[in-house]
Design an enzyme around this catalytic site. Structure first.
Site, PDB file in Angstrom:
ATOM      1  CD  GLN A 186      26.445  25.226 128.395  1.00  0.00           C
ATOM      2  OE1 GLN A 186      26.195  25.876 129.410  1.00  0.00           O
ATOM      3  NE2 GLN A 186      26.822  23.969 128.451  1.00  0.00           N
ATOM      4  CB  CYS A 231      32.463  16.708 127.541  1.00  0.00           C
ATOM      5  SG  CYS A 231      32.262  16.077 129.189  1.00  0.00           S
ATOM      6  CE  LYS A 268      24.576  20.621 130.209  1.00  0.00           C
ATOM      7  NZ  LYS A 268      25.664  20.346 131.136  1.00  0.00           N
ATOM      8  CG  ASP A 272      23.814  19.731 122.503  1.00  0.00           C
ATOM      9  OD1 ASP A 272      22.955  19.990 123.375  1.00  0.00           O
ATOM     10  OD2 ASP A 272      25.002  19.450 122.774  1.00  0.00           O
ATOM     11  CG  HIS A 331      29.098  17.818 125.342  1.00  0.00           C
ATOM     12  ND1 HIS A 331      28.901  16.473 125.604  1.00  0.00           N
ATOM     13  CD2 HIS A 331      29.306  18.404 126.549  1.00  0.00           C
ATOM     14  CE1 HIS A 331      28.989  16.271 126.905  1.00  0.00           C
ATOM     15  NE2 HIS A 331      29.249  17.420 127.506  1.00  0.00           N
TER      16      HIS A 331
END
Lengths: 145, 410
Positions: free
Chosen positions: B199, B362, B222, B196, B119
């Site tokens: 997600q 993104c 999220k 990261d 991202h």
């Protein structure tokens, strides 16, 4: 699907999939890239001006049906106009999209551009309809300098 | 085990927006009532500026904030509470790492290795570091199944690599990355890994000790939590050596006219009045996830992904962009209708009450690498049903029929 048919009309669909204006012109007097970074739409406009008149205009690039058809219809509307007239038409179109007051007389100048009158009902798509008009505005400003 | 129909009732938005089909949880999840109520209750009963006041209300607010920190630490299996830094979101957490760790530890000719799926938030800040320090930015590319081959990991992560930036699940392709393998390789060459998990955190547990993760970032919104709060996990020994990122109130010890000493962890990285309400929401969201359980969440994900891929494969005009092995796909699927721009697809789906994302998500370098401009993206959560997928498939068919006659005339 009534609302959809109001936006995705035959006119808009034909222009977006089958435009005779989507090509390159020989020896353009100016060209400019319009870009919408949010969605990745990229449209290159080419312009041929002689004696202060737009004698030809065309586009290449990629984008959604709204941006492609808006570009093609704009080209049909601006071809043959003087720089002055073209700038006026662009101004009216942008005003219409922004839901500012546009007179019936002004609307007539837009030709098929009037098809985008309801696009302001879809705020997420306004940018798509305006992309090439803003690009053309910038081009004509540069020509005029 | 609660039924999905019952779980869906936890989310007020589906009562207030009766017929909506929400397939954009990868962008932000919907919020269960318990999270909203916990945040409201904090503001109604305990609101005061944490760390500041000597009065009971402020002490209570501080205590709630640190309870939330402990909750997050336990959730991630961190060794120490002070390894948890609250931020505004994952983006701020990733910027904190690039500025406070990257700029001081990456030197000329060092290599920063990122996956091409990153991202922008775990990519653009590293470009800044690479440019400032004259370091190289290298990418882990994908095979034809949208996965990173072992060969890529073995050859790209070298003795010159100082940083490896990697996501656990691609927000575009749904690819589940073998982060354990990448972390092991990175540590073998002495590199630090910036993970990261934005997600994946709503779908898979994250055990930072088991992974031996150095830095981990995610956003609360999220994972059923509120907007405006995120988490940075960092190993204590790394965080302690780092300079502060944002400076101001609360993160200091002694401030003189010309110099300042800084507070210990975690306060060193938490400048200004903190988002206690958000932390309460996040803490409640964690409890919510744990009350359902990752095993039910994953079972549900598997069921929906399998059903959805089957359904989309039955539509001949759809191109899918996802790993071949369904077990390597998390809760995200990208696709395109041949000849129809994703923006037109999402606009028309919107008219049918179906929310999906279209665009480059993104991830422009990934789009360019795949040779496409944009995709349609659907992403699932615990409240989605097979009926949502049926509605999607029916609407896609309608769109194709509408566009077909014009495409055929081309």
């Amino acid at each position: 699907m009534n609302e959809i048919d109001e936006i995705y009309t035959d006119l808009i669909m034909e222009h977006s999939t089958n435009s005779s204006n989507k090509k390159q012109i020989e020896n353009p007097t100016s060209s400019m890239l319009g870009h919408n970074p949010n969605c990745g739409d990229e449209i290159k406009l080419e312009l041929k001006i002689e004696n202060n008149k737009i004698i030809d205009m065309a586009f290449t690039g990629h984008g959604c049906a709204i941006s492609q058809s808006s570009t093609s219809i704009m080209i049909d509307t601006l071809r043959g106009k003087t720089i002055e007239e073209a700038k006026k038409i662009i101004e009216i179109f942008i005003k219409m999209i922004k839901r500012e007051n546009v007179s019936e007389e002004e609307k007539k100048l837009l030709g098929d551009g009037i098809a985008f009158e309801n696009i302001s009902n879809m705020p997420a798509r306004v940018k798509c309809a305006l992309l090439s008009w803003h690009t053309a505005e910038n081009m004509l400003d540069e020509v005029d300098k | 085990m609660r039924s999905i129909e019952d779980i869906k009732k936890d989310f007020p938005i589906f009562t207030n927006q009766k017929d909506i089909v929400y397939l954009d949880s990868g962008a932000t999840s919907q919020k269960p009532l318990v999270v909203l109520e916990a945040e409201k209750k904090y503001y109604e009963n305990t609101n005061a500026n944490p760390y500041r006041g000597a009065y009971k209300l402020s002490v209570d607010s501080t205590s709630i904030y640190n309870t939330a920190r402990h909750k997050v630490a336990t959730f991630l299996n961190a060794k120490y509470d002070e390894e948890i830094i609250f931020t505004k979101n994952a983006t701020e957490a990733l910027n904190l790492i690039t500025f406070s760790y990257g700029l001081d530890n990456v030197m000329a000719d060092d290599e920063i290795v990122l996956s091409i799926m990153e991202h922008h938030s775990n990519l653009v800040p590293w470009q800044r570091v690479a440019q400032a320090k004259n370091a190289k930015l290298n990418y882990l590319y994908l095979n034809k199944d949208y996965e990173i081959d072992d060969f890529e990991i073995e050859t790209k992560i070298t003795k010159n690599t100082k940083i490896v930036g990697i996501l656990s699940v691609s927000n575009v392709l749904g690819t589940v990355v073998d982060i354990k393998k990448i972390i092991a390789k990175a540590h073998q060459v002495g590199a630090v890994v910036v993970l990261d998990i934005s997600q994946s955190i709503a779908h898979m547990p994250c055990d930072v000790q088991d992974l031996d993760a150095d830095f981990v970032a995610f956003s609360a919104h999220k994972m059923f939590g509120p907007l405006g709060i995120g988490v940075l996990y960092g190993k204590k020994e790394l965080l302690e050596k780092m300079n502060p990122f944002l400076m101001g109130g609360d993160m200091i010890e002694y401030v003189y006219e010309q110099s300042t000493t800084f507070a210990p962890l975690p306060h060193k990285f938490e400048a200004g009045t903190q988002n206690v309400g958000g932390a309460v929401g996040l803490m409640t969201a964690i409890d919510y996830i744990l009350s359902i359980g990752y095993s039910q969440i994953q079972m549900h994900d598997r069921e929906l992904i399998t059903y959805c891929i089957e359904k989309l494969k039955s539509l001949p005009y759809i191109t899918l962009l996802c790993p071949k092995d369904v077990n390597h796909i998390s809760s995200v699927i990208s696709f395109n209708i041949n000849g129809v721009h994703p923006h037109d697809v999402s606009t028309i789906l919107d008219f049918n009450g179906i929310c999906i994302r279209s665009g480059n998500h993104c991830a422009q370098p990934l789009m360019r690498y795949l040779g496409i401009d944009s995709t349609c993206r659907i992403s699932f959560s615990i409240y989605n049903t097979k009926e949502d997928i049926d509605k999607l498939a029916n609407a896609l068919e309608k769109i194709y029929v509408k566009f077909k006659k014009y495409i055929d005339n081309k």
